[in-house]
Design a protein around this motif. Structure first.
Motif, short mmCIF file in Angstrom:
data_model
loop_
_atom_site.label_atom_id
_atom_site.label_comp_id
_atom_site.label_asym_id
_atom_site.label_seq_id
_atom_site.Cartn_x
_atom_site.Cartn_y
_atom_site.Cartn_z
N VAL A 63 45.34 -15.58 80.44
CA VAL A 63 45.41 -14.32 79.69
C VAL A 63 44.05 -13.99 79.07
O VAL A 63 43.55 -12.85 79.17
CB VAL A 63 46.49 -14.42 78.58
N PHE A 64 43.43 -14.98 78.45
CA PHE A 64 42.16 -14.77 77.76
C PHE A 64 41.04 -14.40 78.75
O PHE A 64 40.32 -13.41 78.57
CB PHE A 64 41.79 -16.05 77.00
N VAL A 65 40.91 -15.17 79.81
CA VAL A 65 39.80 -14.94 80.76
C VAL A 65 40.01 -13.63 81.53
O VAL A 65 39.05 -12.91 81.81
CB VAL A 65 39.66 -16.13 81.72
N ARG A 66 41.26 -13.31 81.86
CA ARG A 66 41.52 -12.03 82.54
C ARG A 66 41.08 -10.85 81.67
O ARG A 66 40.52 -9.87 82.16
CB ARG A 66 43.00 -11.92 82.89
N ALA A 67 41.29 -10.94 80.36
CA ALA A 67 40.86 -9.88 79.44
C ALA A 67 39.34 -9.77 79.43
O ALA A 67 38.77 -8.66 79.39
CB ALA A 67 41.39 -10.16 78.04
N LEU A 68 38.65 -10.91 79.47
CA LEU A 68 37.18 -10.88 79.50
C LEU A 68 36.67 -10.22 80.78
O LEU A 68 35.74 -9.42 80.76
CB LEU A 68 36.62 -12.30 79.39
N ALA A 69 37.27 -10.61 81.90
CA ALA A 69 36.83 -10.06 83.19
C ALA A 69 37.06 -8.55 83.24
O ALA A 69 36.21 -7.79 83.73
CB ALA A 69 37.58 -10.75 84.32
N LYS A 70 38.20 -8.10 82.74
CA LYS A 70 38.51 -6.68 82.74
C LYS A 70 37.53 -5.90 81.87
O LYS A 70 37.15 -4.77 82.18
CB LYS A 70 39.94 -6.46 82.24
#
Length: 507
Positions: A63-70
């Motif tokens: 969840v955290f890393v996907r938000a960063l990538a987005k």
């Protein structure tokens, strides 16, 4: 500042865990967060610092890393002080989403990382600004010794590591480091880009004089990299550089030089019928070989308003299209005339000019260019060559391509014959034959003139004329009948077809 610079800061001792292939990403700022989904507070290109307080289980890492990538962050630096490690699930999530991950030593505070990175960012921007000012100073000094654009671009490449080239709209490289870029592709991108600056194939394209010069007559800058990622100071540098290139282009414009004035005078002498010995003397003054062969070229801009080139722009485009350096070019109202000295009489100058100008065709959203090229002649025959080129140019004006080049051997005898007919006689012949059709077209929007031109171009073929006009054959027959009714002529007769053909080509 790029991510790989973090590994060169001994005071931070950061270790790369994953993402070695992404270390050229640019860092814009530093953000510390312990939110599970910090996306709303990120603007892109940040270095994110986190102590993993948000993590309650392996699923949280995704969840955290996907938000960063987005959000488009550049990288992540982390350390879990409570656990004394970086969890494998966080490493896997970063690898999956291509987010470079750095390990922060447990004895280095996040505040220290933030302070050092911000200090380096500010220093880099200040250095760029200093470079701009210093470069401008050295440029002024350089021009005093004739350093030119090559020296300026060398400074940019050496001091900032940013390779830049100056190109013309035909793709010719004016200045820049080796190896040169794919000039043709860059020129097409420059001519067709909806707005500038424009990114193309790893470079950013900047106009030199966008507000004052048509693109087909302008030069442009191609700089390595994406300008969207540059700090404001570096964007300011390209503005300065474009201004410098504009000055250099103006300096190279020979219209006001002694040679340019002689060229203008020579062209006017040829058009006004000055004696051959007088024009030959001007050739010698310009520095041309009076025993060599020459070709004359005439060019004019199509269209009106924004679609038409100004005389200076027309002259610049024709000069750029010439297959020899420093051709003799002069202006006659809205027409440019060039004289080209050639060493090989068998050389196909018209083909070379045509291929060069074809590269400019995408830049003529409106208007275009018509060009006529004479036969190869001796200096004493230049007056006739200029007239031949001008006749060919007029013939080109009757064609529809944005850029049209007509060579001397395409001139029909009727063109030369009509040129000797008095202007008032030509005008009366044209008015009596075509005015009834023009008047009818104005009232009924019938397109009779265009139909007549197309019908004659296709030698009276109903089918080919209909295909060209996207009409049914019966519609073409109806229009031709209307033309015959209005003029009293019979288009099945060769004599009447010839009369219409001549009337349509009178200027």
């Amino acid at each position: 500042m790029k991510l790989r610079s973090l590994l060169d800061m001994p005071e931070l001792r950061l270790e790369l865990v994953t993402g070695a292939e992404e270390l050229d990403r640019v860092i814009r700022w530093v953000v510390t967060t312990d939110l599970l989904d910090p996306g709303r507070y990120l603007g892109g290109r940040e270095l994110v610092l986190t102590g993993l307080v948000w993590r309650s289980g392996p699923a949280d890492s995704e969840v955290f890393v996907r938000a960063l990538a987005k959000a488009g962050v550049s990288g992540l630096a982390a350390w879990d002080l409570a656990r004394g490690t970086i969890p494998d699930d966080l490493v896997e999530a970063c690898a999956r989403h291509r987010i470079p991950l750095f390990k922060v030593p447990e004895d280095v505070a996040f505040a220290t990382v933030t302070e050092e990175v911000v200090r380096h960012l500010s220093g880099a921007r200040a250095a760029d600004l200093t470079a701009v000012l210093d470069r401008h100073r050295r440029l002024v000094a350089g021009h005093g010794t004739g350093a030119g654009l090559a020296a300026v671009l060398d400074l940019v490449g050496r001091d900032l590591g940013m390779r830049c080239w100056v190109l013309t709209p035909t793709g010719r490289v004016v200045a820049g480091p080796e190896p040169p870029p794919a000039g043709t592709a860059l020129a097409r991108a420059f001519l067709t880009a909806p707005r500038l600056p424009h990114r193309h194939a790893g470079t950013t394209i900047f106009p030199v004089a966008e507000d004052t010069t048509s693109r087909v007559a302008d030069w442009f800058l191609a700089c390595e990299g994406d300008a969207a990622e540059w700090p404001p100071e570096r964007r300011a540098l390209t503005t300065e550089l474009a201004a410098i290139v504009a000055l250099e282009r103006a300096r190279l414009d020979d219209r006001l030089s002694a040679e340019g004035r002689l060229a203008q005078e020579l062209v006017r002498l040829l058009v006004t019928g000055a004696p051959a010995d007088e024009t030959t003397a001007r050739l010698e003054l310009i520095g041309l070989d009076t025993s060599a062969a020459f070709v004359a070229v005439a060019a004019s801009s199509r269209g009106t308003g924004r679609g038409a080139l100004r005389p200076g722009e027309l002259r610049a485009v024709l000069t750029e299209a010439m297959p020899v350096p420093r051709p003799v070019v002069g202006l006659l109202d809205d027409e440019a005339i060039a004289l080209v000295q050639i060493d090989d009489p068998g050389r196909d100058i018209a083909d070379e000019i045509g291929r060069t100008l074809d590269a400019l065709a995408p830049g003529f959203a409106e208007g275009g260019l018509t060009v006529g090229v004479s036969d190869v002649v001796a200096p004493a025959e230049l007056r006739g060559a200029v007239e031949e080129a001008r006749y060919a140019r007029r013939l080109a004006a009757g064609r529809t391509a944005p850029v049209c080049v007509v060579r001397h051997d395409e001139l029909a005898t009727h063109v030369l014959l009509l040129a000797s007919v008095p202007d008032d006689v030509r005008h009366m012949f044209k008015v009596r034959l075509l005015d009834p059709l023009r008047t009818y077209d104005d009232v009924h929007n019938a397109d009779l003139i265009r139909t007549l031109e197309t019908f004659l171009q296709h030698s009276g073929s109903w089918t080919r004329c209909a295909e060209q006009l996207h009409l049914h054959v019966n519609s073409v027959r109806y229009r031709i009948q209307r033309i015959e009714d209005l003029t009293g002529r019979d288009l099945s007769r060769l004599e009447d077809r010839v009369d219409f053909f001549l009337a349509l080509h009178l200027t």
